[in-house]
Design a protein around this motif. Sequence first.
Motif, PDB file in Angstrom:
ATOM      1  N   MET A 119       0.849  -1.188   0.000  1.00 50.47           N
ATOM      2  CA  MET A 119       0.000   0.000   0.000  1.00 50.47           C
ATOM      3  C   MET A 119       0.886   1.241   0.000  1.00 50.47           C
ATOM      4  N   ARG A 120       0.264   2.370  -0.256  1.00 54.64           N
ATOM      5  CA  ARG A 120       1.000   3.628  -0.217  1.00 54.64           C
ATOM      6  C   ARG A 120       0.263   4.605   0.686  1.00 54.64           C
ATOM      7  N   VAL A 121       1.026   5.299   1.501  1.00 58.24           N
ATOM      8  CA  VAL A 121       0.409   6.282   2.392  1.00 58.24           C
ATOM      9  C   VAL A 121       0.561   7.675   1.779  1.00 58.24           C
ATOM     10  N   PRO A 122      -0.303   8.594   2.175  1.00 58.89           N
ATOM     11  CA  PRO A 122      -0.200   9.953   1.629  1.00 58.89           C
ATOM     12  C   PRO A 122       1.085  10.632   2.088  1.00 58.89           C
ATOM     13  N   ARG A 123       1.462  11.662   1.369  1.00 59.82           N
ATOM     14  CA  ARG A 123       2.584  12.475   1.822  1.00 59.82           C
ATOM     15  C   ARG A 123       2.221  13.157   3.125  1.00 59.82           C
ATOM     16  N   LYS A 124       3.244  13.334   3.983  1.00 59.39           N
ATOM     17  CA  LYS A 124       3.089  14.050   5.252  1.00 59.39           C
ATOM     18  C   LYS A 124       2.026  13.413   6.143  1.00 59.39           C
ATOM     19  N   GLU A 163      -1.504   9.686  13.629  1.00 63.74           N
ATOM     20  CA  GLU A 163      -2.902   9.270  13.586  1.00 63.74           C
ATOM     21  C   GLU A 163      -3.255   8.688  12.219  1.00 63.74           C
ATOM     22  N   CYS A 164      -2.677   9.259  11.189  1.00 60.50           N
ATOM     23  CA  CYS A 164      -2.896   8.752   9.834  1.00 60.50           C
ATOM     24  C   CYS A 164      -2.389   7.321   9.708  1.00 60.50           C
ATOM     25  N   TYR A 165      -1.201   7.054  10.252  1.00 62.81           N
ATOM     26  CA  TYR A 165      -0.661   5.687  10.206  1.00 62.81           C
ATOM     27  C   TYR A 165      -1.531   4.727  10.998  1.00 62.81           C
ATOM     28  N   GLU A 166      -2.034   5.175  12.118  1.00 64.15           N
ATOM     29  CA  GLU A 166      -2.844   4.301  12.965  1.00 64.15           C
ATOM     30  C   GLU A 166      -4.200   3.982  12.327  1.00 64.15           C
ATOM     31  N   ASN A 206       6.008  16.399   8.857  1.00 62.01           N
ATOM     32  CA  ASN A 206       7.160  17.182   9.274  1.00 62.01           C
ATOM     33  C   ASN A 206       7.109  17.493  10.763  1.00 62.01           C
ATOM     34  N   SER A 207       5.895  17.617  11.291  1.00 59.13           N
ATOM     35  CA  SER A 207       5.710  17.982  12.704  1.00 59.13           C
ATOM     36  C   SER A 207       5.326  16.751  13.512  1.00 59.13           C
ATOM     37  N   LEU A 208       6.203  16.363  14.413  1.00 60.97           N
ATOM     38  CA  LEU A 208       5.962  15.247  15.323  1.00 60.97           C
ATOM     39  C   LEU A 208       6.298  15.691  16.727  1.00 60.97           C
TER      40      LEU A 208
END
Length: 604
Positions: free
Chosen positions: A237-242, A246-249, A273-275
């Motif tokens: 699969m491919r995840v969106p940029r940035k 929460e997006c990964y989860e 970019n912000s973590l």
Amino acid sequence: MENTMTTLKNLKQLLFSLKNLITRTKKRERNDIIYLHASDDFHIKLKLILRRNRHRVFSLISAVSGCLLLLLFSVSVFFPPPTATNLFLLRRTSVVEERAALESNFDAVFRVPVNGGSLSRDLWSSSQSKFYYGCSNASNKFQTADVKTRPDRYLLIATSGGLNQQRTGIIDAVVAAYILNATLVIPKLDQHSYWKDTSCFAEIFNVDWFISSLSRDVEIIKELPLKDGKAWVPGTMRVPRKCDPECYETRVLPVLNKKQAVELTKFDYRLSNSLDTDLQKLRCRVNYHALRFTDPILEMGKLLVERMRTKAKHFIALHLRYEPDMLAFSGCYYGGGDEERAELGAIRKRWKTLHVSDPEKVRRQGKCPLTPEEIGLMLRALGFGSDVHIYVASGEVYGGEESLAPLKALFPNFHSKQTLAPKELARFSSFPGRMAALDYIVCDESDVFVTNNNGNMARMLAGRRRYFGHKPTIRPNAKKLHRLFLDRNKMTWGEFSSKVRTYQIGFMGEPIETEPGKGDFHENPDSCLCQAKEVETIQNQTYVDNHENDALEMSYEYQSVEDDPDWFDVDYLDSISVLNQLPNRANIVLTKQELAQVEEILLD
């Protein structure tokens, strides 16, 4: 003056004589009239008087006219007409001014000095760097791998792009595995698109060091284990940029729970970019400590640095991005006329999704890489003389030696890995990734690192040099410098160099020039930069004046990449670039699959 006074005196006497003559004439006329009355032949006498008076009138007019002519002649000789005088003075003044302008033009003409000039600052170091240092240790709240990792979750990563683009993917893969509580399988390097580099992870990076140095953070293995005695085919699969945690989860974790092994494809810049601070520090541990090149690459890089050091105590490393493909993609124009437009336009057509570009607008926005000549002028204006040695990391330069000639004229001590070690380089030359790694090492070890662009390698090295002592890293303030380069022949060198130095405030790699949280984290790893106690004294000083504030604002705007795609993600184009491999470069039409690969690399 004496002649003039004499003439005036004579004129005065002449006028006095005329006055006496007129008086005598009037007296005679009165006598004649009396005589007429007394005479018997009045008619005859009257004609006689008129004839005599007419003769006298003509004589009088002739005398007066002569006096006036004599007066005008005298004035014209000794006093030139006002108009003639003014014209003469204007002409004389114009000649004098032109001569003075010509003489002063020896200083006013735009002449580049051989030396950089006497400056009040050190060219080779940052005055404030001693107050800052890299710090990336985990906090007490950060959970270790043995507590966090789930045994039934495996994350695989397929990177894309060139070496430094892939580096971002590797770094973020470790963080993604930590977020997902998964075991990370050593990432795959891009071996299929664009460069055709067959190198695997272990041939560029020290894989054992990578695994051991991150063992407390994330569990990492070299290969995906067998499943029920058979090869395990992971889901892809491919995840969106940035994508944030929460997006990964929400996107990846459900698939990972179902498949147990998931491969994320085209993985670069796929993490926000912000973590939070601990995850940012994990990024730094991966980038600055765990990712170490293999011994053969390190040894060759060390050899190149040593050979530069034998030539000069200090040297500049210039990452010169001026390849035809890059210029075409950026939509920039450099004054090469119809030939340039045709050449770059033909290359540009390969990316059908690119909108029609306004070259002047792109340049005003600071998105055009500086030409070799412009980089040379900027460096000279900043104080670097012709005796400085420059190591140039570059692929195929558009225009070849003709484009490089102005830079070489300004800095004749011009070096590259090919000139420093032509024989030893042979075993690396077929692998663009390893060649890029050598440039990376030399640029990192240089006293001053300069770039004409804001691409992946520039960002990566800018962040690394901040982390390890804030070594000077010069990025051109392209928005400001653009107009200055166009108008340089309208000013003196002193004016030009002064403006360059003003515009470059905030672009020189100083510790406080970048606002925390701004720009790409790999370029500005603010969560991993700590301040010494003495820095409070520095902060209390008026370090940034109004001009610096203006430059800082420009710097923040220049660095912001959150909302913009990387306008060119190709890190390294060398002699085996895809365009050199394909026949008939000007007219080639790529297949849909090939076009999709190139677009993914360049646009994504």
